[in-house]
Design a protein around this motif. Structure first.
Motif, PDB file in Angstrom:
ATOM      1  N   LEU A  29       0.835  -1.208   0.000  1.00 32.10           N
ATOM      2  CA  LEU A  29       0.000   0.000   0.000  1.00 32.10           C
ATOM      3  C   LEU A  29       0.864   1.249   0.000  1.00 32.10           C
ATOM      4  O   LEU A  29       1.877   1.328   0.708  1.00 32.10           O
ATOM      5  N   THR A  30       0.428   2.233  -0.796  1.00 33.10           N
ATOM      6  CA  THR A  30       1.112   3.523  -0.857  1.00 33.10           C
ATOM      7  C   THR A  30       0.072   4.634  -0.839  1.00 33.10           C
ATOM      8  O   THR A  30      -0.855   4.641  -1.652  1.00 33.10           O
ATOM      9  N   GLY A  31       0.216   5.569   0.118  1.00 33.80           N
ATOM     10  CA  GLY A  31      -0.730   6.676   0.205  1.00 33.80           C
ATOM     11  C   GLY A  31      -0.629   7.403   1.520  1.00 33.80           C
ATOM     12  O   GLY A  31       0.204   7.072   2.376  1.00 33.80           O
ATOM     13  N   HIS A  32      -1.488   8.394   1.690  1.00 34.82           N
ATOM     14  CA  HIS A  32      -1.482   9.254   2.872  1.00 34.82           C
ATOM     15  C   HIS A  32      -2.870   9.221   3.500  1.00 34.82           C
ATOM     16  O   HIS A  32      -3.871   9.450   2.820  1.00 34.82           O
ATOM     17  N   LYS A  33      -2.915   8.931   4.792  1.00 30.22           N
ATOM     18  CA  LYS A  33      -4.180   8.923   5.529  1.00 30.22           C
ATOM     19  C   LYS A  33      -4.239  10.155   6.431  1.00 30.22           C
ATOM     20  O   LYS A  33      -3.332  10.416   7.203  1.00 30.22           O
ATOM     21  N   PHE A  38       5.159   2.431   8.415  1.00 30.66           N
ATOM     22  CA  PHE A  38       4.004   3.110   8.998  1.00 30.66           C
ATOM     23  C   PHE A  38       4.510   4.443   9.517  1.00 30.66           C
ATOM     24  O   PHE A  38       4.828   4.586  10.699  1.00 30.66           O
ATOM     25  N   ARG A  39       4.646   5.392   8.648  1.00 26.71           N
ATOM     26  CA  ARG A  39       5.297   6.653   8.982  1.00 26.71           C
ATOM     27  C   ARG A  39       4.296   7.632   9.568  1.00 26.71           C
ATOM     28  O   ARG A  39       3.423   8.148   8.864  1.00 26.71           O
ATOM     29  N   ILE A  40       4.425   7.872  10.851  1.00 29.04           N
ATOM     30  CA  ILE A  40       3.553   8.846  11.513  1.00 29.04           C
ATOM     31  C   ILE A  40       4.099  10.237  11.213  1.00 29.04           C
ATOM     32  O   ILE A  40       5.171  10.619  11.680  1.00 29.04           O
ATOM     33  N   GLN A  41       3.363  11.002  10.422  1.00 31.45           N
ATOM     34  CA  GLN A  41       3.837  12.309   9.974  1.00 31.45           C
ATOM     35  C   GLN A  41       3.699  13.373  11.060  1.00 31.45           C
ATOM     36  O   GLN A  41       4.565  14.225  11.225  1.00 31.45           O
ATOM     37  N   ARG A  42       2.586  13.333  11.770  1.00 37.14           N
ATOM     38  CA  ARG A  42       2.379  14.277  12.876  1.00 37.14           C
ATOM     39  C   ARG A  42       1.176  13.816  13.679  1.00 37.14           C
ATOM     40  O   ARG A  42       0.338  13.051  13.194  1.00 37.14           O
ATOM     41  N   ILE A  96      -0.697   9.543   8.701  1.00 37.09           N
ATOM     42  CA  ILE A  96       0.297   8.512   8.432  1.00 37.09           C
ATOM     43  C   ILE A  96       0.589   8.434   6.930  1.00 37.09           C
ATOM     44  O   ILE A  96      -0.272   8.730   6.097  1.00 37.09           O
ATOM     45  N   GLU A  97       1.798   8.020   6.642  1.00 42.29           N
ATOM     46  CA  GLU A  97       2.232   7.815   5.266  1.00 42.29           C
ATOM     47  C   GLU A  97       2.512   6.327   5.071  1.00 42.29           C
ATOM     48  O   GLU A  97       3.248   5.712   5.869  1.00 42.29           O
TER      49      GLU A  97
END
Length: 563
Positions: free
Chosen positions: A223-227, A269-273, A288-289
């Protein structure tokens, strides 16, 4: 010779100026179950009496001073995001105060998450609802992951191989906050559907899922995207929506996304902020990214909304439970203050103007409670076709109304404490900031109102089931009978208008339906003093627009004695 020191009579001794008078004592070390007559009656009435001992234990525990202090700590020392460790490794972890972990651990230990699935029997959801409400009454932020863990079970069961791996972990009553704890046997779940370009329009999602192999149900995808919103990002696994690609099937699909992969490595599971929210401070919500993140398809390709919709329905019920728990906290704190503080020669609770406000707030709380527990019973596994049809429509109706009533109810309760209510040292300031989230999560007002219209069109049997439920109260109150007649007319008129006109009427009709349901349940299950006052104040000719504007003749004392 003894010298008597001079005393300046214009400056009294310190102990005189600092003596505390006419303040309420702390509302601690009380049993939040046995003191809540409306809740205990509802639990017994709807087949949950078999758990009275455990619910009493929970009530005693959440009423302790130590639990209330943990609730304060969890909301004042808020979650902190750590994207990297000290050596530069990407970890994407959120650090919570230990008080938060104590709270959620206790909620899980008492089955506030999945006990109704672990022990399905008549009243199982009623008992789970009561436990969930009592924990949420004191500390609502932890209830988000607890709710999602409860709600995920039916969606997981659509994919048996996935369910076999994850459902036993969700049913566990142990809590382990570390993602990569050795031999971890429990799991907390989250979900993430919304994206910044779509919000509630999840079909506008742009996150892409590419099969790692053949693809299809139960297969791995990348999966690739921004939530835009991912609540409780330290959960062990999430259900997410993404646009599936590949020969096995395409379209918006549902995926289970674990934080830790089977080989023990961390999933991407990149937590952006973390979101800086109005309330709900103890619970981290994040963006998340996903970048080649491993997910397993749950359900059929292109049927993601249908797969996750049961989870959404259950979390909507929990929004009702959470708002209702907040109303109980608000009434309890306002009454406690009013019964311990005097003005103009009497306690505040004995002043007619204040008694009217308190009674009106209590009416709202009681109506929400009887409705919430009735809906919980409708979600038990022994529910027949009519009961399932009823809950499909009634859950959306109640979610719209009860959650929307929550913020103003909290404000009016806060005002009962005067300046103390506006200070963060007291819990109602926190509650006032908390209540709006229940109305926003899982569909804000318009989304829910339109969902009611959708249910009426696609599942007309739900309208018949709703009418059958509220009609059980016919003949007991002429004002209610007239209101039920109006609701029937409103529902009939919706079927003959264009969709645009139906949308314009949706909120009015849903409000009428909600009041019909609450009033009918009060007539059936509450004392006449309560039901008559509610009907007169909410649907009668002399109904007011603010709390405390009750019609003449209301027995405020009888109403308040139940609270």
């Amino acid at each position: 010779m003894t010298v008597t020191p001079h005393r300046d009579v214009t400056h009294p001794a310190p102990h005189v100026t600092h003596e505390v008078l006419n303040q309420a004592t702390a509302r601690v070390d009380v049993n939040e179950y046995t003191l809540n007559a409306v809740l205990t009656e509802a639990v017994d009435r709807h087949d949950g009496g078999w758990a009275a001992t455990e619910l009493t234990e929970i009530g005693e525990y959440v009423g302790t001073e130590s639990f209330q202090h943990d609730a304060e700590l969890a909301n004042t020392i808020t979650p902190q995001l750590h994207t990297f460790d000290r050596w530069g490794h990407r970890i994407d972890e959120v650090e919570y105060h230990p008080a938060y972990h104590r709270i959620i651990s206790a909620a899980v230990a008492h089955g506030a998450h999945t006990r109704s699935w672990a022990d399905p029997r008549p009243g199982a959801n009623v008992v789970r609802a009561a436990a969930f409400m009592m924990f949420s009454q004191i500390e609502p932020g932890h209830a988000c992951p607890v709710s999602m863990t409860h709600a995920v079970i039916p969606s997981l069961q659509l994919q048996p191989d996935v369910a076999a791996q994850w459902v036993p972990r969700a049913l566990s009553r142990s809590y382990e906050p570390r993602l990569d704890a050795p031999a971890k046997q429990s799991a907390i779940f989250g979900m993430s559907m919304t994206e910044k370009q779509g919000g509630s329009d999840v079909r506008a999602n742009t996150t892409v899922a590419v099969p790692a192999g053949a693809g299809g149900p139960g297969a791995e995808y990348l999966l690739t995207g921004h939530k835009w919103f991912c609540s409780a990002p330290m959960s062990d696994a999430f259900l997410v929506l993404a646009q599936a690609k590949g020969a096995a099937g395409e379209g918006l699909s549902c995926f289970l996304l674990p934080r830790i992969l089977p080989d023990g490595t961390r999933n991407v599971f990149r937590i952006q902020r973390l979101k800086d929210k109005l309330g709900n401070k103890s619970n981290a919500s994040s963006e998340i990214e996903l970048d080649g993140t491993v997910g397993v398809m749950v359900g059929e390709p292109g049927r993601g909304v249908r797969t996750i919709i049961e989870m959404v329905a259950r979390t909507r019920l929990d929004c009702i439970l959470g708002s209702t728990a907040g109303m109980r906290q608000s009434v309890a704190e306002a009454l406690w203050h009013a019964r311990h503080r005097a003005a103009f020669g009497r306690t505040l609770a004995d002043q007619p103007a204040m008694a009217a406000v308190l009674a009106d707030l209590a009416l709202e709380s009681e109506a929400a409670t009887v409705t919430a527990i009735r809906l919980a019973r409708a979600h038990d596994e022994d529910a027949g076709d009519q009961e399932r049809a009823f809950r499909r429509l009634a859950t959306a109706v109640a979610k719209y109304w009860i959650c929307k009533r929550g913020p103003h109810h909290a404000y009016e309760s806060l005002e009962c404490l005067g300046g103390n209510g506006y200070v963060e040292d007291f819990p109602l300031a926190r509650r006032y900031r908390e209540q709006p989230v229940m109305a926003v999560w899982e569909g804000s007002g318009n989304v829910i109102a339109l969902d009611v219209l959708r249910a009426m069109t696609r599942e007309p049997e739900s309208v018949a089931a709703f009418d059958a439920e509220v009609s059980l109260a016919r003949g007991a109150n002429a004002t209610l009978d007239a209101h039920l007649d109006r609701v029937r007319i409103q529902l009939g008129e919706l079927t003959g208008v264009a969709p645009e006109q139906a949308q314009l009427r949706a909120r009015t009709v849903v409000e009428s339906m909600a009041l019909a349901l609450q009033a009918s349940l009060l007539v059936r299950f509450s004392p006449a003093a309560t039901s008559d006052a509610f009907i007169a104040a909410r649907i009668g000719e002399s109904r007011g627009h603010e709390y405390g504007t009750l019609p003449a003749g209301v027995d405020t004392r009888a109403i308040l004695l139940r609270h």
